[in-house]
Design a protein around this motif. Structure first.
Motif, mmCIF file in Angstrom:
data_model
loop_
_atom_site.group_PDB
_atom_site.id
_atom_site.type_symbol
_atom_site.label_atom_id
_atom_site.label_comp_id
_atom_site.label_asym_id
_atom_site.label_seq_id
_atom_site.Cartn_x
_atom_site.Cartn_y
_atom_site.Cartn_z
ATOM 1 N N TYR A 76 -31.957 -2.324 44.423
ATOM 2 C CA TYR A 76 -31.080 -3.322 43.807
ATOM 3 C C TYR A 76 -31.598 -3.630 42.406
ATOM 4 O O TYR A 76 -32.754 -3.343 42.074
ATOM 5 C CB TYR A 76 -31.019 -4.602 44.644
ATOM 6 C CG TYR A 76 -32.352 -5.285 44.820
ATOM 7 C CD1 TYR A 76 -32.878 -6.129 43.831
ATOM 8 C CD2 TYR A 76 -33.104 -5.077 45.977
ATOM 9 C CE1 TYR A 76 -34.106 -6.742 43.989
ATOM 10 C CE2 TYR A 76 -34.336 -5.681 46.146
ATOM 11 C CZ TYR A 76 -34.830 -6.515 45.152
ATOM 12 O OH TYR A 76 -36.057 -7.113 45.302
ATOM 13 N N ALA A 77 -30.741 -4.226 41.605
ATOM 14 C CA ALA A 77 -31.111 -4.709 40.278
ATOM 15 C C ALA A 77 -30.709 -6.169 40.176
ATOM 16 O O ALA A 77 -29.662 -6.567 40.712
ATOM 17 C CB ALA A 77 -30.412 -3.894 39.192
ATOM 18 N N VAL A 78 -31.550 -6.969 39.495
ATOM 19 C CA VAL A 78 -31.218 -8.387 39.320
ATOM 20 C C VAL A 78 -31.413 -8.774 37.853
ATOM 21 O O VAL A 78 -32.258 -8.221 37.149
ATOM 22 C CB VAL A 78 -32.082 -9.306 40.214
ATOM 23 C CG1 VAL A 78 -31.645 -9.225 41.661
ATOM 24 C CG2 VAL A 78 -33.558 -8.988 40.062
ATOM 25 N N GLY A 79 -30.605 -9.729 37.423
ATOM 26 C CA GLY A 79 -30.706 -10.243 36.067
ATOM 27 C C GLY A 79 -30.366 -11.715 36.036
ATOM 28 O O GLY A 79 -29.789 -12.258 36.999
ATOM 29 N N TYR B 191 -26.527 -9.579 40.341
ATOM 30 C CA TYR B 191 -27.107 -8.686 41.355
ATOM 31 C C TYR B 191 -26.246 -7.435 41.456
ATOM 32 O O TYR B 191 -25.012 -7.521 41.468
ATOM 33 C CB TYR B 191 -27.167 -9.398 42.717
ATOM 34 C CG TYR B 191 -27.538 -8.501 43.866
ATOM 35 C CD1 TYR B 191 -28.862 -8.335 44.269
ATOM 36 C CD2 TYR B 191 -26.548 -7.809 44.577
ATOM 37 C CE1 TYR B 191 -29.195 -7.503 45.327
ATOM 38 C CE2 TYR B 191 -26.878 -6.979 45.641
ATOM 39 C CZ TYR B 191 -28.198 -6.823 46.006
ATOM 40 O OH TYR B 191 -28.529 -5.999 47.050
ATOM 41 N N TRP B 192 -26.903 -6.270 41.484
ATOM 42 C CA TRP B 192 -26.188 -5.008 41.652
ATOM 43 C C TRP B 192 -26.879 -4.171 42.735
ATOM 44 O O TRP B 192 -28.112 -4.126 42.800
ATOM 45 C CB TRP B 192 -26.195 -4.177 40.366
ATOM 46 C CG TRP B 192 -25.599 -4.817 39.152
ATOM 47 C CD1 TRP B 192 -24.313 -4.726 38.707
ATOM 48 C CD2 TRP B 192 -26.278 -5.632 38.185
ATOM 49 N NE1 TRP B 192 -24.145 -5.427 37.544
ATOM 50 C CE2 TRP B 192 -25.339 -5.997 37.197
ATOM 51 C CE3 TRP B 192 -27.600 -6.084 38.065
ATOM 52 C CZ2 TRP B 192 -25.669 -6.788 36.115
ATOM 53 C CZ3 TRP B 192 -27.933 -6.883 36.995
ATOM 54 C CH2 TRP B 192 -26.967 -7.230 36.023
ATOM 55 N N SER B 193 -26.088 -3.507 43.541
ATOM 56 C CA SER B 193 -26.602 -2.483 44.458
ATOM 57 C C SER B 193 -25.507 -1.433 44.612
ATOM 58 O O SER B 193 -24.422 -1.558 44.027
ATOM 59 C CB SER B 193 -26.990 -3.084 45.807
ATOM 60 O OG SER B 193 -25.838 -3.504 46.521
ATOM 61 N N SER B 194 -25.760 -0.410 45.399
ATOM 62 C CA SER B 194 -24.796 0.695 45.516
ATOM 63 C C SER B 194 -23.472 0.254 46.135
ATOM 64 O O SER B 194 -22.426 0.843 45.853
ATOM 65 C CB SER B 194 -25.396 1.832 46.341
ATOM 66 O OG SER B 194 -25.792 1.348 47.624
ATOM 67 N N ASP B 195 -23.487 -0.789 46.967
ATOM 68 C CA ASP B 195 -22.246 -1.187 47.644
ATOM 69 C C ASP B 195 -21.859 -2.647 47.407
ATOM 70 O O ASP B 195 -20.919 -3.146 48.026
ATOM 71 C CB ASP B 195 -22.371 -0.941 49.157
ATOM 72 C CG ASP B 195 -23.588 -1.616 49.760
ATOM 73 O OD1 ASP B 195 -24.284 -2.352 49.032
ATOM 74 O OD2 ASP B 195 -23.840 -1.399 50.953
ATOM 75 N N PHE B 196 -22.572 -3.339 46.514
ATOM 76 C CA PHE B 196 -22.277 -4.760 46.356
ATOM 77 C C PHE B 196 -22.724 -5.244 44.978
ATOM 78 O O PHE B 196 -23.849 -4.982 44.557
ATOM 79 C CB PHE B 196 -23.001 -5.556 47.454
ATOM 80 C CG PHE B 196 -22.683 -7.029 47.461
ATOM 81 C CD1 PHE B 196 -21.379 -7.482 47.651
ATOM 82 C CD2 PHE B 196 -23.679 -7.966 47.268
ATOM 83 C CE1 PHE B 196 -21.091 -8.834 47.664
ATOM 84 C CE2 PHE B 196 -23.404 -9.319 47.279
ATOM 85 C CZ PHE B 196 -22.098 -9.750 47.480
ATOM 86 N N HIS B 197 -21.831 -5.923 44.252
ATOM 87 C CA HIS B 197 -22.161 -6.570 42.983
ATOM 88 C C HIS B 197 -21.848 -8.058 43.119
ATOM 89 O O HIS B 197 -20.838 -8.438 43.732
ATOM 90 C CB HIS B 197 -21.348 -5.987 41.837
ATOM 91 C CG HIS B 197 -21.641 -4.545 41.559
ATOM 92 N ND1 HIS B 197 -21.020 -3.852 40.543
ATOM 93 C CD2 HIS B 197 -22.484 -3.668 42.139
ATOM 94 C CE1 HIS B 197 -21.445 -2.610 40.537
ATOM 95 N NE2 HIS B 197 -22.332 -2.476 41.502
ATOM 96 N N MET B 198 -22.685 -8.901 42.515
ATOM 97 C CA MET B 198 -22.492 -10.340 42.673
ATOM 98 C C MET B 198 -23.032 -11.059 41.441
ATOM 99 O O MET B 198 -24.005 -10.621 40.825
ATOM 100 C CB MET B 198 -23.241 -10.820 43.927
ATOM 101 C CG MET B 198 -23.311 -12.339 44.083
ATOM 102 S SD MET B 198 -24.107 -12.839 45.630
ATOM 103 C CE MET B 198 -25.754 -12.206 45.397
ATOM 104 N N LYS B 199 -22.390 -12.156 41.075
ATOM 105 C CA LYS B 199 -22.971 -13.079 40.107
ATOM 106 C C LYS B 199 -22.641 -14.488 40.559
ATOM 107 O O LYS B 199 -21.552 -14.761 41.078
ATOM 108 C CB LYS B 199 -22.478 -12.806 38.686
ATOM 109 C CG LYS B 199 -21.032 -13.111 38.391
ATOM 110 C CD LYS B 199 -20.758 -12.862 36.894
ATOM 111 C CE LYS B 199 -19.327 -13.234 36.526
ATOM 112 N NZ LYS B 199 -19.075 -13.075 35.076
#
Length: 699
Positions: free
Chosen positions: A643-646, A654-662
């Motif tokens: 995952y990646a976070v900012g 938040y980003w991952s292969s199957d889910f993006h969120m802010k």
């Protein structure tokens, strides 16, 4: 006839005046020509001559020279009187001269540009720091008793001691003495200083102090004794000089802004903080600190605590790939690289490369594309925070949130960890050290051994700095020089470039040197800047190979401080949409070396962000990641659980292969359980940096 005679007399007077002041006029013309020539030679190498910056640079130099010439002329025309005043008031002259010497140390240490404003600040400091001795001297000259002579000597000695202690404090902290000195002044600290300081230093202090004491003397007869109006004159001069210093410091940046020189205005505001070290009275500074109320502001970080995660939060975070309480994986202590060079571009988006973005003509980034195709790289490496200092904070402290509390002398940073493992650490900055007071702030926050900026590069003889600072070609040339100097040392070096800064990146090439495919594009302003990045990096790598600096013990990392700000500029928008329009977006991350064995398990498809860089680099080097770091070693993270976070503003990304969120960290409305869990996790990472592993149980 009378009219004609009158004209003749006037003509003769004018001729006589010109003859009398001929040398002065010639000197002024000479100063004007020399400074224009020097400034012109400095900027002439630029493809587009920076006329505005040239005018500012030359004008500052001319005004400085005229001010210095005026001071010298004043001394020359009053030399006999000044010699007698020196004899009459020798202790005051010693104090003034000592402060000039200390000011030279401060200016040299801070690389403070010697322009007219700096000279005014120095003169103000001479007067402010001589006042105590001046007052005691005036008292002695009026009364002439043994008691007033003793007061005169005591004021003289006390001022010198203040100068010594403040100068020593400055050499350690780059600031005047603060209250902290008094709070920590006890027999243990004094004994530790005595035992750890080189005895030759104490010998030098003792000898110089003895000489200064012996230099104290008063005249048997005064030729220029104080008059009734002396106090009023001294006060007037003191107020007038301080007022001039304040007015120039305040209005000069305003004048620059009014004329459109925003960058220079920002520099001057930052320099004013350093000039205040020249103009302040050390005696008053010490008195204020000694008398200051002991009630001090409590740092926000001291109020932090961690709250244990609930079972449901742990499950939800685990679904996002976040393992609560996960310990850094053990790494073999192998140290495969002795030299690590980190090239940090300014606002350099991953999708500036043709490799990722077909709207970028292939001729723009052929070398960068070849590096991506040939070496380990991350395709999903995201900005964790911005602008520059916040992005660097994520890189070097592995932290999402950014606050002033993170800058302290013993904080955990990538530079300090590497230093403990035998690496010398260096940060090379293209811009002026005065931007955001970086020459002090960066060393304290990031902890590198050596910080070098535009002013240091000027000392090395580099020319052609314009706009924000020195350009890529100079930065890479200096990087090569430093690597050659440190062939036999372990070195971690960060080279921070500026040419891709928005708006309007810099390109040091003429149109004849730009490929046709780029010139024909309507968005060629940005494309030219990207092409310049590509060309200068290509030359840098060729120079590394030619000088045998790219061996199997050297690792080159190419990345960016943050992604560009999503722009409404039509030129920028034509480069593409998609990830280019994200507030926090992907960055290039490329690892180049002849030895790629440490990257055998590296997956370029895994999600990561800037907070993961420091743990990853340490893992590659075989160094355990400190528990203070928030990120993970990318090499040990499977793609499916990556995952990646900012964090930007108040928003968590938040980003991952199957889910993006802010989600907004401080707005609890309409947030689901997963969003609340990740907010708790981000807050916990920040608190952990200060309080460690201690956790409060759930209520």
């Amino acid at each position: 006839m009378l009219q004609k005679g009158s004209n003749t007399i006037k003509g003769n007077l004018i001729t006589e005046t010109i003859c009398r002041h001929r040398m002065k006029i010639i000197a002024i013309i000479l100063i004007f020509c020399v400074e224009l020539s020097l400034s012109f030679r400095f900027f002439i190498r630029e493809p587009v001559f920076p006329m505005n910056i040239f005018i500012i640079d030359a004008s500052n130099a001319i005004f400085r020279d005229l001010l210095l010439a005026g001071i010298l002329l004043l001394f020359r025309n009053n030399s006999s009187r000044i010699k007698q005043v020196v004899k009459d008031y020798f202790p005051i002259v010693i104090i003034a001269s000592l402060w000039v010497a200390i000011s030279m140390v401060i200016m040299h240490s801070l690389n403070l540009i010697c322009n007219a404003m700096t000279i005014v600040a120095l003169l103000t400091g001479v007067i402010n720091n001589s006042l105590l001795v001046l007052a005691a001297g005036y008292l002695y000259m009026k009364r002439g008793t043994p008691f007033t002579k003793a007061v005169y000597f005591f004021a003289y000695l006390l001022t010198i001691l203040f100068f010594y202690s403040d100068t020593a404090y400055f050499l350690v902290t780059s600031s005047h003495i603060e209250k902290m000195l008094f709070e920590n002044l006890n027999n243990y600290s004094i004994l530790s200083v005595i035992h750890t300081t080189d005895k030759l230093i104490f010998l030098g202090i003792g000898i110089s102090l003895s000489l200064l004491i012996l230099l104290f003397r008063v005249p048997k007869k005064l030729y220029y004794g104080p008059k009734g109006s002396s106090v009023a004159i001294i006060l007037f001069i003191c107020i007038a000089v301080n007022l001039v210093n304040f007015v120039t410091a305040f209005f000069y940046p305003q004048l620059l802004v009014t004329n459109g020189y925003d960058e220079e205005a920002e520099l001057e505001r930052a320099r004013n903080a350093s000039r205040s070290l020249l103009s302040q009275s050390v005696t008053l500074n010490l008195a204020q600190e000694f008398l200051r109320n002991d009630e001090r502001l409590v740092a926000a970080s001291s109020q932090l605590y961690r709250v244990a995660f609930s079972e449901n939060e742990t499950i939800l975070l685990n679904d996002l790939g976040i393992k609560v309480g996960e310990k850094p994986a053990a790494v073999p202590n192998v140290f495969p690289y002795d030299k690590i060079v980190m090239i940090v571009g300014e606002s350099l988006h991953r999708d500036y490369l043709h490799y990722y973005n077909p709207l970028i003509p292939a001729e723009t980034t052929p070398f960068l594309d070849s590096l991506v195709a040939s070496y380990p790289h991350s395709d999903r490496y995201y900005t964790s925070n911005k602008p520059t200092t916040q992005g660097l904070n994520s890189l070097f402290l592995s932290q999402l949130l950014y606050t002033d509390d993170q800058a302290f002398e013993t904080n955990t940073t990538l530079f300090r960890v590497l230093e403990k493992h035998g690496y010398d650490t260096l940060f090379l900055e293209a811009t002026s050290q005065y931007y955001n007071d970086e020459f002090r702030a960066y060393k304290k926050r990031f902890g590198m051994n050596t910080y070098r900026a535009k002013e240091d590069l000027e000392k090395e003889g580099y020319i052609g700095s314009s706009g924000w600072g020195y350009h890529n070609d100079v930065m890479y040339e200096e990087t090569i020089r430093i690597l050659e100097q440190n062939r036999n040392k372990k070195l971690f070096m960060v080279t921070k470039t500026i040419d891709s800064h928005q708006p309007y990146p810099y390109c040091g090439l003429t149109d004849e040197d730009i490929p046709t495919a780029i010139k024909e594009q309507p968005n060629n302003v940005y494309l030219k800047g990207i092409y310049w990045e590509n060309i200068t990096l290509q030359k840098f790598f060729q120079d590394l190979k030619d000088r045998n600096l790219l061996d199997d013990k050297t690792l080159i990392v190419i990345t960016s401080d943050h992604n560009p700000h999503p722009s409404q500029n039509a030129h920028y928008k034509r480069l593409g949409e998609g990830d280019l329009t994200l507030s926090l977006a992907p960055l290039p991350l490329i690892f180049v070396s002849k030895n790629l064995k440490p990257f055998e398990n590296f997956s370029g498809a895994a999600y990561a962000s800037q907070i993961d860089f420091a743990p990853t680099l340490l893992g590659i080097l075989g160094i355990p990641s400190p528990s203070d770091f928030s990120g993970r070693n990318m090499i040990n993270v499977p793609e499916e659980s990556s995952y990646a976070v900012g964090f930007l503003g108040d928003t968590i990304y938040y980003w991952s292969s199957d889910f993006h969120m802010k989600t907004d960290m401080y707005n609890g409305k309409d947030q689901n359980a997963s969003e609340k869990a990740i907010i708790h996790w981000v807050q916990d990472l920040y608190a952990k940096y200060f309080v460690g592993d201690s956790v409060r149980a759930l209520q």
